[in-house]
Design an enzyme around this catalytic site. Structure first.
Site, short mmCIF file in Angstrom:
data_model
loop_
_atom_site.label_atom_id
_atom_site.label_comp_id
_atom_site.label_asym_id
_atom_site.label_seq_id
_atom_site.Cartn_x
_atom_site.Cartn_y
_atom_site.Cartn_z
N TRP A 71 -45.33 -59.45 -66.58
CA TRP A 71 -46.25 -58.73 -65.78
C TRP A 71 -47.67 -58.20 -66.44
O TRP A 71 -47.62 -58.25 -68.00
CB TRP A 71 -45.70 -57.30 -65.50
CG TRP A 71 -46.72 -56.13 -65.07
CD1 TRP A 71 -47.39 -55.38 -65.83
CD2 TRP A 71 -47.02 -56.01 -63.79
NE1 TRP A 71 -48.39 -54.60 -64.97
CE2 TRP A 71 -48.00 -54.95 -63.64
CE3 TRP A 71 -46.61 -56.64 -62.35
CZ2 TRP A 71 -48.53 -54.26 -62.37
CZ3 TRP A 71 -47.05 -56.05 -61.12
CH2 TRP A 71 -47.86 -54.69 -61.28
N ASP A 112 -54.46 -53.89 -65.53
CA ASP A 112 -55.63 -53.76 -65.99
C ASP A 112 -56.13 -54.63 -67.20
O ASP A 112 -55.50 -54.66 -68.18
CB ASP A 112 -56.08 -52.32 -66.20
CG ASP A 112 -55.73 -51.44 -65.38
OD1 ASP A 112 -55.09 -51.81 -64.21
OD2 ASP A 112 -55.75 -50.02 -65.53
N TRP A 169 -44.23 -53.50 -63.38
CA TRP A 169 -44.94 -52.62 -64.14
C TRP A 169 -43.97 -51.80 -64.86
O TRP A 169 -42.94 -51.54 -64.48
CB TRP A 169 -45.67 -51.60 -63.37
CG TRP A 169 -46.58 -50.78 -63.97
CD1 TRP A 169 -47.78 -50.85 -64.65
CD2 TRP A 169 -46.14 -49.30 -64.68
NE1 TRP A 169 -48.27 -49.81 -65.23
CE2 TRP A 169 -47.16 -48.87 -65.50
CE3 TRP A 169 -44.95 -48.51 -64.44
CZ2 TRP A 169 -47.23 -47.56 -66.10
CZ3 TRP A 169 -44.95 -47.30 -65.26
CH2 TRP A 169 -46.13 -46.63 -65.73
N PHE A 212 -51.96 -47.26 -72.78
CA PHE A 212 -52.51 -47.31 -71.60
C PHE A 212 -53.79 -48.09 -71.67
O PHE A 212 -54.32 -48.56 -72.89
CB PHE A 212 -52.82 -45.96 -70.79
CG PHE A 212 -51.57 -45.73 -69.94
CD1 PHE A 212 -50.34 -46.19 -69.95
CD2 PHE A 212 -51.55 -44.67 -68.97
CE1 PHE A 212 -49.14 -46.04 -69.22
CE2 PHE A 212 -50.51 -44.38 -68.04
CZ PHE A 212 -49.36 -44.86 -68.24
N SER A 213 -54.83 -48.22 -70.82
CA SER A 213 -56.20 -48.66 -70.87
C SER A 213 -57.16 -48.15 -71.81
O SER A 213 -56.96 -47.12 -72.22
CB SER A 213 -56.54 -49.04 -69.68
OG SER A 213 -55.82 -49.86 -68.67
N ARG A 260 -57.53 -40.65 -69.10
CA ARG A 260 -57.51 -41.65 -69.67
C ARG A 260 -58.54 -42.56 -69.49
O ARG A 260 -59.74 -42.56 -68.99
CB ARG A 260 -56.13 -42.42 -68.78
CG ARG A 260 -56.34 -42.43 -67.15
CD ARG A 260 -55.07 -43.06 -66.76
NE ARG A 260 -54.99 -42.86 -65.32
CZ ARG A 260 -54.41 -41.76 -64.52
NH1 ARG A 260 -54.11 -40.98 -65.06
NH2 ARG A 260 -54.22 -42.12 -63.49
N GLU A 285 -60.32 -44.19 -62.11
CA GLU A 285 -59.58 -44.94 -63.19
C GLU A 285 -60.75 -45.90 -63.97
O GLU A 285 -61.45 -46.21 -63.10
CB GLU A 285 -58.36 -45.55 -62.99
CG GLU A 285 -57.29 -44.69 -62.73
CD GLU A 285 -55.85 -45.69 -62.47
OE1 GLU A 285 -54.80 -44.83 -62.96
OE2 GLU A 285 -55.82 -46.69 -62.02
N TRP A 337 -52.34 -52.07 -55.87
CA TRP A 337 -51.21 -51.38 -56.05
C TRP A 337 -50.24 -51.12 -54.89
O TRP A 337 -49.26 -50.69 -54.96
CB TRP A 337 -51.38 -50.15 -56.63
CG TRP A 337 -51.91 -50.13 -58.08
CD1 TRP A 337 -53.16 -50.04 -58.59
CD2 TRP A 337 -51.00 -50.45 -59.03
NE1 TRP A 337 -52.91 -49.97 -60.28
CE2 TRP A 337 -51.77 -50.48 -60.38
CE3 TRP A 337 -49.70 -50.80 -59.03
CZ2 TRP A 337 -51.13 -50.68 -61.58
CZ3 TRP A 337 -49.08 -51.12 -60.58
CH2 TRP A 337 -49.84 -51.13 -61.83
#
Length: 502
Positions: free
Chosen positions: A24, A27, A51, A83-84, A154, A209, A307
């Protein structure tokens, strides 16, 4: 899964777009051009094709079209998911992670701390560094370096600011559920000072985001630079689900001020079409740009999924591709500054693989007309169309009889549409089958489209890239025809050129 099903699913693997080998992705993260190579990091589940277990995957390319996958770059552990975030080349060794003669690459990423960690449920910003050009990474022992005590803080994008206010690193991140971009500054990438916040503004139908902040010259004039702030949101896009928006204005080293805000505070559903969208399609999300791209080009990649149905698309063992890289520029359109986009990959490198088909000055009568000799599964289509008496006209790609993805123009509505209700496999999720639209006006009476068709997608650049639409498709086996159509009258193909890559 049977062998036949697995084989069918693998036929959707893209030829022009990046997808992981058997896992998978979502981003794009840490995009940077370094030592002659484009580095694409990305949200990755190294253990599955849905995810979870968020880590940073890694791929490199010399030309933005041919990608080599590498081992996981920054892995999750028992304390945190990764995370990103973004990567900078710390030229002056401000962080101390490298040396003056051998500066390091520094990743600034979101630590999503797990239960049982020192910061359970918190999202905070952390660092990792690479001393070998981005292939292996070490987490900073003093992580996190910026903690607001928030569960929704984030996606840091870090840039170097050099202006009237001074010279320092600037971070743009989000408080996702507050619809706010938060800006910080630092001299060493470890100690951060709050500068300002931006938002809520324009689209707030979902969490904010993956922001970005950069300058572009207006109409190519280096004496007229504007700042562009991009921010993605989910849901709340113009055609439902995930999307990205942008604002144009100024940044004085402390505060970003937008000149293109339509609404402040909660969005006005009746004005959704007035906001500035990075892409009007259903499958363009988390778009961010490369650091240090050659020749000061602003190059951007997005995750090609939504999503609403991301975990369910019918591909295996991989799931989710990236979009093509795009070069973005800022032009005056209708008296206002607007982003214009074009595909940025080195398509000339594929010239030896290509076949072509052309058609000029041809009337399309009412109905659907398959173009003999134009079939293909991986194509670039350049077409200019003029309306006659038809109410709708355009192309059907990846077709086979009643199957196909319809890309049309409804000129009385001023709309470009993508109809994927009959584009092949559509029943894997109730939200997938759709007719999506974007505002589009004729230029000198005609419509110009450049369409990239791949095994599982279409990317459309209309009127020179003033309007774009990106959509996943999953065509039925054997669906390779290209057709033109008109409804309720006629239209004219001024020119049609098809480059077949397979």
């Amino acid at each position: 899964m049977t062998a036949a099903t697995a084989t069918t699913a693998e036929t959707f693997r893209p030829a022009l777009h990046y997808a992981a080998r058997n896992t998978w992705l979502n981003d794009p993260n840490g995009l940077i051009f370094h030592d002659g190579v484009y580095h694409l990091y990305y949200q990755n589940n190294p253990l599955d094709n849905v995810w979870g277990n968020m880590s940073w995957g890694h791929a490199t390319s010399p030309d933005l079209l041919t990608w080599t996958e590498h081992p996981v770059a920054i892995a999750c552990d028992e304390e945190e998911d990764i995370f990103s975030g973004s990567i900078v080349f710390d030229r002056d060794n401000s962080s101390g992670f490298g040396t003056d003669s051998a500066p390091a690459l520094v990743a600034v990423y979101t630590s999503a701390f797990k239960q049982g960690s020192a910061h359970p449920g918190i999202q905070a910003q952390s660092l990792a560094y690479s001393r070998d050009g981005g292939y292996t990474w070490t987490k900073h022992t003093a992580n996190p370096v910026l903690n607001r005590g928030s569960a929704e803080f984030r996606d840091p994008k870090v840039i170097w600011y050099d202006g009237a206010a001074g010279s320092y690193w600037v971070m743009v991140a989000v408080e996702a559920t507050d619809f706010q971009v938060v800006l910080y500054k630092s001299y060493d990438l470890s100690s951060w000072e709050l500068l300002s916040t931006f938002g809520p503004a324009n689209a707030t139908g979902g969490v904010w985001e993956c922001p970005d902040l950069f300058t572009l010259p207006v109409d190519g004039d280096p004496g007229n630079l504007k700042w562009v702030l991009t921010v993605n949101l989910n849901p709340g896009g113009p055609n439902s689900g995930s999307a990205g928006q942008y604002f144009v204005g100024d940044f004085d080293g402390t505060t970003f001020t937008s000149a293109t805000t339509v609404t402040e505070g909660p969005q006005d559903p009746d004005r959704l079409g007035e906001y500035q969208w990075l892409d009007w399609g259903r499958d363009y999300y988390a778009a961010v740009s490369f650091s240090d791209a050659p020749e000061n080009r602003r190059l951007m990649i997005a995750w090609m999924n939504n999503w609403e149905y991301a975990n369910h698309i019918p591909t295996s063992p991989w799931r989710s591709p990236m979009t093509l890289a795009r070069e973005i520029s800022l032009h005056t359109v209708g008296g206002n500054p607007r982003l214009v986009q074009k595909a940025a990959g080195d398509f000339a490198s594929l010239a030896g693989l290509a076949r072509t088909f052309s058609l000029m000055d041809t009337e399309i009568s009412d109905g659907t007309h398959i173009l003999d000799g134009a079939a293909g599964t991986v194509q670039r289509i350049d077409v200019t169309l003029t309306c006659g008496s038809a109410t709708e006209f355009g192309l059907i790609v990846r077709g086979d009889g009643d199957q196909g993805t319809r890309i049309g123009i409804r000129h009385l509505d001023g709309a470009l549409i993508v109809d994927r209700r009959n584009s092949g496999q559509t029943d894997f999720h109730e939200a997938f089958a759709s007719i999506d639209s974007a505002p589009l006006q004729a230029a000198n009476g005609s419509y110009e489209l450049t369409i990239y068709v791949d095994h599982c997608s279409v990317e459309i650049f209309a009127q020179g890239g003033q309007v774009t639409m990106t959509e996943l498709i999953f065509p039925a086996p054997g669906s390779s025809d290209l057709a033109v159509y008109a409804s309720g009258g006629t239209a004219t193909i001024n020119s049609l050129h098809v480059t077949q890559y397979s």
